[in-house]
Scaffold this motif. Structure first.
Motif, short mmCIF file in Angstrom:
data_model
loop_
_atom_site.label_atom_id
_atom_site.label_comp_id
_atom_site.label_asym_id
_atom_site.label_seq_id
_atom_site.Cartn_x
_atom_site.Cartn_y
_atom_site.Cartn_z
N LYS A 448 0.83 -1.18 0.02
CA LYS A 448 -0.02 -0.10 -0.08
C LYS A 448 0.71 1.32 0.18
O LYS A 448 0.60 2.36 -0.77
N ALA A 449 1.89 1.33 0.95
CA ALA A 449 2.73 2.40 1.05
C ALA A 449 3.56 2.68 -0.49
O ALA A 449 3.64 3.69 -0.86
N ALA A 450 4.13 1.52 -1.04
CA ALA A 450 4.60 1.58 -2.47
C ALA A 450 3.66 2.10 -3.46
O ALA A 450 4.13 2.90 -4.32
N PHE A 451 2.53 1.61 -3.31
CA PHE A 451 1.38 1.97 -4.47
C PHE A 451 1.36 3.58 -4.47
O PHE A 451 1.19 4.07 -5.44
N TYR A 452 1.09 4.08 -2.98
CA TYR A 452 0.74 5.53 -2.97
C TYR A 452 1.86 6.43 -3.35
O TYR A 452 1.85 7.29 -3.98
N ALA A 453 3.06 5.81 -2.95
CA ALA A 453 4.30 6.58 -3.34
C ALA A 453 4.42 6.66 -4.85
O ALA A 453 4.94 7.48 -5.43
N MET A 454 4.34 5.58 -5.77
CA MET A 454 4.54 5.32 -7.01
C MET A 454 3.43 6.12 -7.59
O MET A 454 3.49 6.65 -8.81
N LEU A 455 2.17 6.19 -7.12
CA LEU A 455 1.40 6.98 -7.81
C LEU A 455 1.54 8.37 -7.80
O LEU A 455 1.12 8.87 -8.85
N PHE A 456 2.12 9.09 -6.77
CA PHE A 456 2.51 10.34 -6.89
C PHE A 456 3.66 10.62 -7.63
O PHE A 456 3.81 11.44 -8.36
#
Length: 745
Positions: A448-456
């Motif tokens: 989840k953390a990686a997903f939102y970081a990559m989304l940004f």
């Protein structure tokens, strides 16, 4: 060419060959050492993790003979497995040496005591120091406590002495006023309250003793009061009191009645349940460690676990899981401070179970004839067996029963929970705590953390890299690229510190403006570009080619400032002045100040330089003859970018994204300081998370070396290692395929 020139040329060639050879050997050696280091890390993690998946085992320690009388009611040992004790159904008490380290030869009877009265029942307290209560034929009861004292005589080895204490005094307690024989008995006590539950031929009663400290003498004065239980049909087979003195369990055959005795003058029946297994009869019930769960043994070998579950606002006793023993269960021996238990089924079949992991850890026939009794030591490190006057002590190797594949990766129904769940909760202040070691919330939080970081990060980094590598002028690129790369040198602990203490409160205070900014900035950039393109060529020519990005600087600053200024106005008019309350109460979404939005922005800021630098190098390195040839054939710059440059640079761009993903997955300090470290499982951007890396950083310093918690943390590191290895392997495979596909362009 002269001879001297030829010699110099040959000498230079030899030097280059030697240099090339040495460089090749150095690179090869370095690569091999890196692989060796990775393999060493891999196998060391496996070495630390492997013991948690080892089953239980029993090792014979000592066999001894002790002359005893009558049938055994209670068997046990001291904490150090030096002395054993036995309370018989007839009132005989024996202490005997199990180990020469106790200061006495093995098998020596240290103490023998016999009650002068006729014993009709016997009971033992469920938790804490064992207290044994004998019910007598005259309606009285006597409470005994086995006590062990370690002595260290000068010049001699440690000696363990055994004695019997009478915590309620040596005089018997008057239970039944009519003097009838006590047929069943249970006893539990707290510092200011004692409760005896007992049955006679006339029915069941409670004797409640309440203590009050005399403020003059400082002594505790006890007042006794009798209470009758509601009418119970049938012969009572077992009585059990919970240590908190709130609940009384009464078993009549297969029927279990659960009474609320918090107010003894108003005893109520909470539930009446048939607890036997299908086509079987109950042989024994016992409380599990912590007294939250009840074990029910049956004559077909089934042992079921029951505890209270909240359903429709009401707590109800519910059967949770079943275990299958070999034959009729004759004895249950719960562990003293864990959620496991041992069983004696058939004549001599011993099995070890653990409830949380729903596992049978050990099963074997011990001995050749029928056993009379079994007992686990207080530290669960030894098992004592009795067969007539023969006793056997086994060392129990069962260090990690709470860990299994199912408890790590599947939903588990923990005590007190309404349904099976994924939960990480490794420690508690309570000694009878049930460890919850599911890695699923941590793995989910990592992704989840990686997903939102990559989304940004990915859209910003790739768009910036493509623009800098293809459109931007050399002068501006020489300023922008080093500036972005310097961002990568910022310590992540500083980013985490700023994210937790500055960014998180700022986002909470200006949440409407932040959300508006996330929408307005891309839209503003797009509209600015369209407006710039619509201007006359003369005005557009003011800026040199490749410097057009400067136009966006004031636009971005203005939009950001405007969104923050509008935030209070939006909060007042759209959300009643409290956007956090609106999210929590109206939408029903929990809001944490340190949430995934904060993590996405902060960790995205840390990942952007990595993705930008690698992707920009890939775009800028596309051969100029490809772009010039495409433009010469009539393609527009955008067509050239999309159909030539990006395709040729795709292996490098993909590598950049995967490097950024690897950085995001393994990031520790930012998620440690900016998430609140709550191991919850949902994709809400307004809630926190806990990642594998952050969990290791938080809990490794407080874990006991060699414990299940310690080894599961190493397992989390192993999972993170495998995570990154799989990601990198897939990324390398795809990158090679892209390179093969577009290398011919």
């Amino acid at each position: 060419m002269s001879t001297e020139s030829i010699n110099l040329t040959m000498s230079g060639s030899r030097k280059r060959r030697v240099t090339d050879r040495l460089a090749s050997i150095g690179v090869t050696t370095g690569g091999i050492l890196v692989l060796v280091a990775l393999l060493l890390i891999f196998f060391y993690l496996l070495y630390v993790v492997k013991p948690i998946f080892a089953g239980a085992s029993l090792e014979p320690a000592v066999s001894l003979q002790v002359p005893v009388k009558g049938s055994t009611a209670i068997l046990g040992t001291d904490d150090q497995n030096q002395v054993g004790y036995r309370f018989s159904q007839q009132g005989d008490v024996d202490f005997f040496s199990l180990n020469s380290a106790s200061g006495h030869p093995v098998g020596t009877v240290l103490l023998h005591n016999s009650l002068p009265d006729t014993v009709t029942s016997v009971a033992k307290t469920a938790m804490g120091k064992p207290l044994v209560v004998y019910g007598l034929a005259n309606g009285q009861a006597k409470v005994l406590q086995p006590e062990f004292v370690a002595n260290y005589p000068e010049g001699k080895a440690r000696s363990t002495e055994a004695e019997i204490k009478y915590p309620l005094g040596e005089s018997p307690i008057e239970l039944d006023p009519e003097g009838q024989a006590i047929t069943q008995l249970a006893y539990e006590a707290k510092s200011d309250k004692r409760v005896f539950a007992f049955s006679t031929d006339a029915g069941a009663q409670l004797l409640v003793q309440s203590g009050e400290e005399n403020f003059l003498s400082g002594e505790v004065e006890w007042q006794s009061q009798h209470y009758r239980l509601p009418e119970i049909t049938g012969k009572i087979d077992q009585l059990i009191l919970t240590p908190n003195l709130d609940v009384l369990l009464v078993r009549v055959g297969n029927l279990l009645s659960i009474y609320n005795i918090v107010a003894p003058d108003n005893i109520t029946l909470k539930a009446s349940l048939q607890v036997n297994a299908q086509q079987a009869n109950v042989t024994q019930i016992s409380l599990l460690s912590g007294a939250s769960s009840l074990l029910v043994a049956n004559d077909n070998g089934v042992i079921s676990q029951w505890f209270e579950v909240l359903k429709n606002g009401e707590r109800k006793f519910t059967q949770i899981r079943e275990f299958q023993a070999d034959k009729t269960v004759r004895a249950l021996a719960p562990e003293h401070n864990r959620k496991g238990f041992a069983t004696l089924s058939g004549d001599n079949h011993i099995e070890l179970f653990y409830t949380t992991s729903h596992a049978r850890l050990y099963a074997e026939n011990l001995g050749t004839t029928a056993l009379d009794a079994i007992a686990l030591s207080p530290r669960n490190s030894a098992l004592l067996l009795q067969q007539n006057d023969q006793f056997q002590l086994f060392h129990v190797h069962n260090e990690h029963p709470e860990v299994s594949w199912s408890s790590l990766w599947t939903q588990v129904w923990y005590e007190g929970y309404p349904d099976p769940q994924f939960v990480w909760q490794s420690t508690s202040a309570s000694d009878d705590f049930e460890p919850k070691l599911s890695l699923v919330p941590l793995a989910f939080g990592t992704l989840k953390a990686a997903f939102y970081a990559m989304l940004f990060a990915v859209p910003i980094a790739l768009a910036g890299a493509i623009y800098a590598g293809y459109f931007m002028s050399a002068g501006m690129r020489n300023f922008v690229k080093p500036t972005v790369e310097i961002m990568a040198a910022l310590p992540t602990v500083i980013l985490g510190f700023l994210a937790g203490l500055w960014l998180a409160p700022a986002i909470e205070e200006n949440l409407p403006g932040i959300v508006l900014m996330l929408v307005s900035l891309p839209l503003g950039v797009l509209l600015t570009g369209m407006g710039w393109n619509a201007l006359p060529r003369k005005i557009r020519g003011i800026l040199p080619e490749g410097w057009h990005a400067l136009v966006l600087v004031p636009v971005i600053v203005f939009i950001g400032w405007g969104c923050i200024e509008l935030s209070p106005l939006l909060e007042t008019h759209l959300f009643g002045g409290n956007v956090r309350g609106f999210i929590t109460n109206d939408i029903g979404i929990r809001f944490d100040q340190r949430n995934s939005l904060v993590v996405g922005i902060a960790m995205g800021f840390a990942v952007i330089p990595t993705i930008f630098s690698i992707a920009e190098d890939a775009v800028f390195s596309v051969p100029k003859h490809l772009t010039q040839g495409s433009l010469a054939l009539g393609a527009t710059p955008w067509q050239t970018l999309s159909r030539v440059v990006i395709l040729t640079a795709s292996p490098g761009i993909f590598s950049a994204v995967m490097m950024g993903l690897g950085r995001a997955v393994g990031e520790t300090m930012i998620v440690l300081m900016a998430t609140g470290n709550t191991p919850v499982m949902n994709m809400s951007i307004f809630e926190g998370l806990r990642t594998l890396a952050a969990n290791i950083a938080v809990e490794m310093p407080e874990s006991e070396v060699g414990s299940s918690h310690y080894r599961v943390l190493f397992l989390a590191a192993f999972v993170l290692f495998v995570f990154t290895f799989i990601f990198n392997s897939i990324a390398e495979f795809i990158r090679q395929r892209l390179r093969e596909k577009y290398s011919s362009m």
